[in-house]
Design an enzyme around this catalytic site. Structure first.
Site, PDB file in Angstrom:
ATOM      1  N   LYS A 210       0.850  -1.184   0.000  1.00 26.71           N
ATOM      2  CA  LYS A 210       0.000   0.000   0.000  1.00 26.71           C
ATOM      3  C   LYS A 210       0.888   1.237   0.000  1.00 26.71           C
ATOM      4  O   LYS A 210       1.662   1.456   0.936  1.00 26.71           O
ATOM      5  CB  LYS A 210      -0.905  -0.016   1.227  1.00 26.71           C
ATOM      6  CG  LYS A 210      -1.776   1.230   1.339  1.00 26.71           C
ATOM      7  CD  LYS A 210      -2.797   1.109   2.448  1.00 26.71           C
ATOM      8  CE  LYS A 210      -3.563   2.404   2.609  1.00 26.71           C
ATOM      9  NZ  LYS A 210      -4.619   2.280   3.626  1.00 26.71           N
TER      10      LYS A 210
ATOM     11  N   LYS B 194      -2.153  -1.505  -3.922  1.00 26.30           N
ATOM     12  CA  LYS B 194      -3.031  -0.340  -3.836  1.00 26.30           C
ATOM     13  C   LYS B 194      -2.210   0.944  -3.880  1.00 26.30           C
ATOM     14  O   LYS B 194      -1.216   1.032  -3.169  1.00 26.30           O
ATOM     15  CB  LYS B 194      -3.790  -0.421  -2.511  1.00 26.30           C
ATOM     16  CG  LYS B 194      -4.669   0.758  -2.207  1.00 26.30           C
ATOM     17  CD  LYS B 194      -5.183   0.650  -0.813  1.00 26.30           C
ATOM     18  CE  LYS B 194      -6.007   1.880  -0.511  1.00 26.30           C
ATOM     19  NZ  LYS B 194      -6.418   1.931   0.866  1.00 26.30           N
TER      20      LYS B 194
HETATM   21  C1  PBG Z   1      -7.621   3.140   5.593  1.00 25.15           C
HETATM   22  C2  PBG Z   1      -7.824   3.092   4.141  1.00 25.15           C
HETATM   23  C3  PBG Z   1      -7.628   4.102   3.182  1.00 25.15           C
HETATM   24  C4  PBG Z   1      -8.084   3.572   1.980  1.00 25.15           C
HETATM   25  C5  PBG Z   1      -8.523   2.284   2.226  1.00 25.15           C
HETATM   26  N1  PBG Z   1      -8.336   1.996   3.558  1.00 25.15           N
HETATM   27  C6  PBG Z   1      -7.156   5.491   3.313  1.00 25.15           C
HETATM   28  C7  PBG Z   1      -5.768   5.784   3.678  1.00 25.15           C
HETATM   29  O1  PBG Z   1      -4.911   4.928   3.807  1.00 25.15           O
HETATM   30  O2  PBG Z   1      -5.545   6.977   3.881  1.00 25.15           O
HETATM   31  C8  PBG Z   1      -8.140   4.310   0.664  1.00 25.15           C
HETATM   32  C9  PBG Z   1      -9.139   3.788  -0.300  1.00 25.15           C
HETATM   33  C10 PBG Z   1      -9.480   4.697  -1.419  1.00 25.15           C
HETATM   34  O3  PBG Z   1      -8.848   5.749  -1.661  1.00 25.15           O
HETATM   35  O4  PBG Z   1     -10.430   4.351  -2.132  1.00 25.15           O
HETATM   36  N2  PBG Z   1      -6.319   3.194   6.035  1.00 25.15           N
END
Ligand code: PBG
Length: 326
Positions: free
Chosen positions: A199, A252
């Site tokens: 991520k 992601k």
């Molecule tokens: C929670 C999380 C996030 C997303 C999914 N789970 C936000 C982040 O990490 O700030 C982002 C998903 C999206 O942008 O559609 N940590």
């Protein structure tokens, strides 16, 4: 060289049937996981559109159940849930409360649709008053190890409510192992972990943070999410999560990181998920709203590209819209 002495690629593109016969990648309804935002509210019919994500809304548990039912009629098979609690605190209690918003939504969804695959996002950022994904020390630094226990508690409470898969998105080190051990000890060794293994710290989460009210109150997430410049590091993250017991690995965002997806596909045999995030959705929606892109062709091409790069499944806010086209 004479006429005909070259590759005749067009031979197999001549008719729709021929093109279909040699098509290498296909999007299936079972590949798509729709993300939803569920809100703690006394108003059972609550639905609040998210301005930066046209077509997506914050939903009460009951409107969520109704909306998922509609989508299942067009073939939806799985959902990913995010919760907005009634109140936040520094330790994110709402994330692991037995009567928390996600826990309630999972219970109701599984009652209504036992066959639906319910995946829950496991993180603290929507539940902490400071908006970070873990516990803070006195200097505003996110503390890794003390956060693990809370993440494991959160995952366990989701599973007790009926979640089919838990998906930790916090990027703390060791969380997959902590969750795996906790689930196993509680008798849930049969519940898979879908790890947000790779991520990145991405600008494309912007609309989500509005949707989930989870923007950090100060600083950013670069101290725990990955640097967009790094590819080899993705392999280390993936290997670590596999060693800790992850069943599915996720990359992601999706579109800016298709190379990473392909690297992982070539390096591992586990199922891979890709997350087409809120900013990818917002970009496409904005261009479509302006008449600059064809909705069906552009969205299907974006999703197909993610599959072709190596994803087995795609988390996308477009699932509901795309299903009737498949
Ligand atoms: C929670 C999380 C996030 C997303 C999914 N789970 C936000 C982040 O990490 O700030 C982002 C998903 C999206 O942008 O559609 N940590």
């Amino acid at each position: 060289m004479f006429i005909g002495d070259f590759h005749r690629g067009r031979r197999l593109r001549r008719t729709p049937s021929l093109r279909e016969m040699v098509r290498e990648t296909e999007l299936r309804p079972a590949d798509l996981i729709q993300g939803y935002f569920v809100v703690e509210t006394a108003d059972a019919s609550f639905e609040k559109p998210i301005p930066s994500m046209p077509g997506q809304s914050q939903l009460s548990v009951e409107t969520l159940v109704w909306r998922v039912g509609q989508a299942m009629d067009s073939g939806l098979k799985s959902v990913l849930l995010f919760g907005l609690p009634g109140k936040k605190d520094p330790v994110g209690s709402g994330a692991y409360a037995d009567d928390g918003i996600v826990q309630k939504a999972v219970t109701r969804l599984k009652e209504a649709y036992p066959g639906l695959v319910v995946v829950t996002d496991v993180c603290l950022c929507e539940y902490t008053s400071h908006g970070h994904c873990g516990l803070l020390d006195g200097h505003g630094e996110v503390q890794n190890d003390p956060t693990l226990e809370l993440l494991a508690k959160t995952a366990l409470s989701h599973v007790r409510a009926g979640a089919d898969i838990v998906a930790p998105s916090d990027m703390m080190d060791g969380r997959v192992g902590a969750i795996r051990t906790t689930l196993d000890e509680a008798g849930f060794s049969h519940i898979p972990v879908m790890s947000y293994a790779v991520k990145y710290s991405s600008a494309f989460y912007g609309p989500f943070r509005e949707a989930a009210d989870s923007a950090p109150a100060f600083g950013d997430r670069r101290g725990y999410q990955m640097d967009p410049a790094n590819a080899r590091e993705a392999m280390r993250e993936a290997a670590a999560d596999l060693a800790e017991g992850a069943d599915i690995l996720m990359v992601k965002p999706a579109m800016p990181y298709l190379d990473i997806l392909r690297m992982l596909r070539d390096a591992t045999d586990v199922p891979l998920a890709a997350y087409q995030v809120s900013g990818e959705y917002a970009m496409l929606k904005a261009a479509i709203a302006n008449g600059w892109l064809d909705p069906k062709l552009a969205v299907l091409e974006a999703l197909l590209g993610i599959k072709r790069a190596g994803a087995d499944m795609i988390i996308t806010y477009f699932a509901e819209e795309v299903l009737p086209w498949l």
